[in-house]
Design an enzyme around this catalytic site. Structure first.
Site, PDB file in Angstrom:
ATOM      1  N   GLU A  82       1.000  -1.117   0.097  1.00  0.00           N
ATOM      2  CA  GLU A  82      -0.034  -0.127   0.110  1.00  0.00           C
ATOM      3  C   GLU A  82       0.944   1.190   0.044  1.00  0.00           C
ATOM      4  O   GLU A  82       1.862   1.436   0.827  1.00  0.00           O
ATOM      5  CB  GLU A  82      -0.820  -0.087   1.243  1.00  0.00           C
ATOM      6  CG  GLU A  82      -1.848  -1.145   1.152  1.00  0.00           C
ATOM      7  CD  GLU A  82      -2.840  -1.169   0.230  1.00  0.00           C
ATOM      8  OE1 GLU A  82      -2.936  -0.449  -0.689  1.00  0.00           O
ATOM      9  OE2 GLU A  82      -3.722  -2.005  -0.182  1.00  0.00           O
ATOM     10  N   CYS A 145      -7.802  -1.223   8.078  1.00  0.00           N
ATOM     11  CA  CYS A 145      -6.563  -1.269   7.480  1.00  0.00           C
ATOM     12  C   CYS A 145      -6.083  -0.116   7.214  1.00  0.00           C
ATOM     13  O   CYS A 145      -4.879   0.380   7.558  1.00  0.00           O
ATOM     14  CB  CYS A 145      -6.476  -2.220   6.285  1.00  0.00           C
ATOM     15  SG  CYS A 145      -6.826  -4.047   6.494  1.00  0.00           S
ATOM     16  N   HIS A 169      -1.261  -5.632   2.139  1.00  0.00           N
ATOM     17  CA  HIS A 169      -2.623  -6.544   2.223  1.00  0.00           C
ATOM     18  C   HIS A 169      -2.388  -7.908   1.578  1.00  0.00           C
ATOM     19  O   HIS A 169      -1.523  -8.023   0.406  1.00  0.00           O
ATOM     20  CB  HIS A 169      -3.682  -5.813   1.187  1.00  0.00           C
ATOM     21  CG  HIS A 169      -4.679  -4.950   1.932  1.00  0.00           C
ATOM     22  ND1 HIS A 169      -4.881  -3.714   1.905  1.00  0.00           N
ATOM     23  CD2 HIS A 169      -5.488  -5.263   3.082  1.00  0.00           C
ATOM     24  CE1 HIS A 169      -5.549  -3.222   2.414  1.00  0.00           C
ATOM     25  NE2 HIS A 169      -6.019  -4.131   3.450  1.00  0.00           N
TER      26      HIS A 169
END
Length: 207
Positions: A82, A145, A169
């Site tokens: 991410e 998250c 993730h």
């Protein structure tokens, strides 16, 4: 002299699922040596009001070299590195306290977004070189998250702490897909553990 710590976290199961691969990967890596550093793993609650304070306590306890959070992203076929966390909580799937957020900030008055400070490009190169499906993602969603990535980067910025931090993730486990009977991508737990271990190795060499 104590060895530097790599703080690695996963989440407890949520949304009616019996397992969470991020928890399994975190537990598998706990205590592992990566270069000169040692992995300290923790499991975070899927709770809008408790996850952030839990991380804050871990930062105080470990004074980490880096923080790598992990979470589950059903439907994704590759390891997702991410890039950005946004200052918004917005989700219809309730957290484990039964809470649903709608357009709320992760940190009232905080910056609109934070970029991960992990060496994402180098990690991606290392993972694909090992034949592990991975990519850099530009959305961590608006669930726990994203919230955890944002609040951790915010806490580090507020403390002027030099630790690098970010979020990875993970796909579903094959057993989860088998149990659901749905056409969804999955990845074996051992490959996910290897992927995160590679990422930590790149991180320690770059820090």
């Amino acid at each position: 002299m104590s060895r530097p710590t790599l703080l690695v976290t996963g989440f407890e199961p949520f949304g009616g699922l019996g397992v969470n691969p991020s928890l399994e990967v975190a537990k598998a890596l706990d205590g592992r040596a990566v270069g000169e550093a040692i992995v300290r793993s923790a499991v975070l609650p899927v709770h809008h009001a408790e996850a952030g304070p839990h991380v804050a306590r871990l930062l105080d306890e470990t004074d980490p070299l880096a923080v790598v959070h992990m979470g589950l992203a059903p439907g994704r076929a590759r390891i997702a590195l991410e890039r950005v966390a946004v200052n918004v909580m917005d989700y219809d799937t309730p957290d484990n306290a039964g809470y649903r957020a709608h357009g709320e900030p992760c940190v009232p008055g905080g910056p609109p977004a934070y970029f991960a400070t992990l060496p994402l490009a180098a990690i991606l190169i290392a993972l694909t070189a090992e034949g592990i499906p991975a990519y850099v993602s530009n959305t961590a969603g608006t669930y726990l998250c994203n919230q955890t990535m944002y609040t951790t980067l915010h806490a580090l910025a507020q403390r002027r702490h030099p630790a690098r931090a970010g979020f990875i993730h993970l796909p579903l486990l094959p057993s989860m897909v088998a149990a659901a009977g749905l056409e969804q991508p999955s990845m074996d737990a051992s490959l996910m553990v290897r992927a995160v271990e590679i990422a930590l190795g790149v991180l320690t060499r770059a820090t």
